[in-house]
Design a protein around this motif. Structure first.
Motif, short mmCIF file in Angstrom:
data_model
loop_
_atom_site.label_atom_id
_atom_site.label_comp_id
_atom_site.label_asym_id
_atom_site.label_seq_id
_atom_site.Cartn_x
_atom_site.Cartn_y
_atom_site.Cartn_z
N MET A 1 0.08 0.01 -11.86
CA MET A 1 -0.55 -0.19 -13.16
C MET A 1 -2.02 -0.57 -12.92
O MET A 1 -2.32 -1.38 -12.05
CB MET A 1 0.19 -1.31 -13.90
N LYS A 2 -2.93 0.03 -13.67
CA LYS A 2 -4.35 -0.29 -13.47
C LYS A 2 -4.71 -1.59 -14.17
O LYS A 2 -3.97 -2.12 -15.00
CB LYS A 2 -5.22 0.86 -13.93
N GLY A 3 -5.90 -2.14 -13.82
CA GLY A 3 -6.33 -3.44 -14.29
C GLY A 3 -6.29 -3.62 -15.79
O GLY A 3 -5.78 -4.62 -16.30
N CYS A 4 -6.82 -2.65 -16.52
CA CYS A 4 -6.82 -2.74 -17.98
C CYS A 4 -5.41 -2.85 -18.52
O CYS A 4 -5.12 -3.67 -19.38
CB CYS A 4 -7.54 -1.53 -18.58
N ASP A 5 -4.52 -2.02 -17.99
CA ASP A 5 -3.12 -2.06 -18.44
C ASP A 5 -2.45 -3.39 -18.12
O ASP A 5 -1.66 -3.90 -18.92
CB ASP A 5 -2.33 -0.91 -17.81
N LEU A 6 -2.78 -3.96 -16.96
CA LEU A 6 -2.22 -5.26 -16.60
C LEU A 6 -2.71 -6.35 -17.55
O LEU A 6 -1.92 -7.22 -17.97
CB LEU A 6 -2.59 -5.63 -15.16
N ILE A 7 -3.98 -6.32 -17.90
CA ILE A 7 -4.53 -7.30 -18.84
C ILE A 7 -3.86 -7.16 -20.19
O ILE A 7 -3.38 -8.14 -20.77
CB ILE A 7 -6.07 -7.15 -18.97
N LEU A 8 -3.83 -5.94 -20.72
CA LEU A 8 -3.25 -5.72 -22.04
C LEU A 8 -1.77 -6.07 -22.06
O LEU A 8 -1.29 -6.67 -23.03
CB LEU A 8 -3.47 -4.27 -22.48
N TRP A 110 3.99 -13.22 -13.79
CA TRP A 110 2.59 -13.21 -13.35
C TRP A 110 2.60 -12.82 -11.88
O TRP A 110 3.16 -13.51 -11.05
CB TRP A 110 1.97 -14.59 -13.54
N THR A 111 1.97 -11.71 -11.56
CA THR A 111 1.99 -11.19 -10.19
C THR A 111 0.61 -11.35 -9.55
O THR A 111 -0.38 -11.63 -10.22
CB THR A 111 2.37 -9.70 -10.18
N ALA A 112 0.57 -11.12 -8.26
CA ALA A 112 -0.72 -11.13 -7.55
C ALA A 112 -1.63 -10.05 -8.12
O ALA A 112 -2.85 -10.25 -8.23
CB ALA A 112 -0.49 -10.92 -6.06
N GLU A 113 -1.06 -8.93 -8.50
CA GLU A 113 -1.84 -7.84 -9.08
C GLU A 113 -2.42 -8.25 -10.45
O GLU A 113 -3.57 -7.96 -10.76
CB GLU A 113 -0.93 -6.60 -9.23
N THR A 114 -1.61 -8.97 -11.25
CA THR A 114 -2.09 -9.47 -12.53
C THR A 114 -3.19 -10.50 -12.32
O THR A 114 -4.22 -10.48 -13.01
CB THR A 114 -0.93 -10.10 -13.34
N SER A 115 -3.00 -11.37 -11.36
CA SER A 115 -4.01 -12.38 -11.05
C SER A 115 -5.33 -11.72 -10.65
O SER A 115 -6.41 -12.13 -11.11
CB SER A 115 -3.51 -13.29 -9.92
N ALA A 116 -5.27 -10.72 -9.82
CA ALA A 116 -6.48 -10.01 -9.38
C ALA A 116 -7.15 -9.32 -10.57
O ALA A 116 -8.39 -9.33 -10.66
CB ALA A 116 -6.13 -8.99 -8.30
#
Length: 131
Positions: A1-8, A110-116
């Protein structure tokens, strides 16, 4: 999942789990920076806090999506908040309180990817709002 998608996705999950996030976010902000609470003494019904939070969410989403509105709004609000005696580091503390509230609500989701993704988002939001 890309950053924008993780944020949303994290914001959507947060909204579903928390309902009205304002009390928790402001409690977190005031616990970290009690001097800010005095700035809201006239906000007896929470309307100012709610409006600020709504605008913050809109700006975060705009930054996540690569929009241009947030830079203008956040730049103006930095100047506006200076008149209340809010230095830049405390202006940014509001966004940290939002992130930390989302993180606490997501817990094991909350994952490391979400944190990043959030780290990148907050860095871009800070850069977008400097004059």
């Amino acid at each position: 999942m890309k950053g924008c998608d993780l944020i949303l996705s994290s914001l959507d999950t947060f909204a579903t789990r928390e309902g009205d996030p304002a009390p928790g976010i402001y409690a977190r902000l005031f616990a970290a920076h009690p001097e800010l609470e005095a700035l809201f003494l006239m906000d007896t019904d929470g309307g100012v806090r709610g409006s600020m939070l709504q605008q913050a969410f809109e700006c975060l989403i705009d930054v996540a999506e690569g929009g241009r509105m947030a830079g203008v709004v956040l730049g103006a609000e930095r100047v506006n908040h200076e008149s209340y005696g809010v230095p830049d580091n405390l202006f940014d503390a509001f966004f940290l309180a939002i992130r930390d509230s989302v993180k606490a609500s997501l817990a094991d989701d909350w994952t490391a990817e979400t944190s990043a993704a959030w780290t990148r988002l907050l860095a871009r939001a800070g850069q977008a709002s400097y004059r």
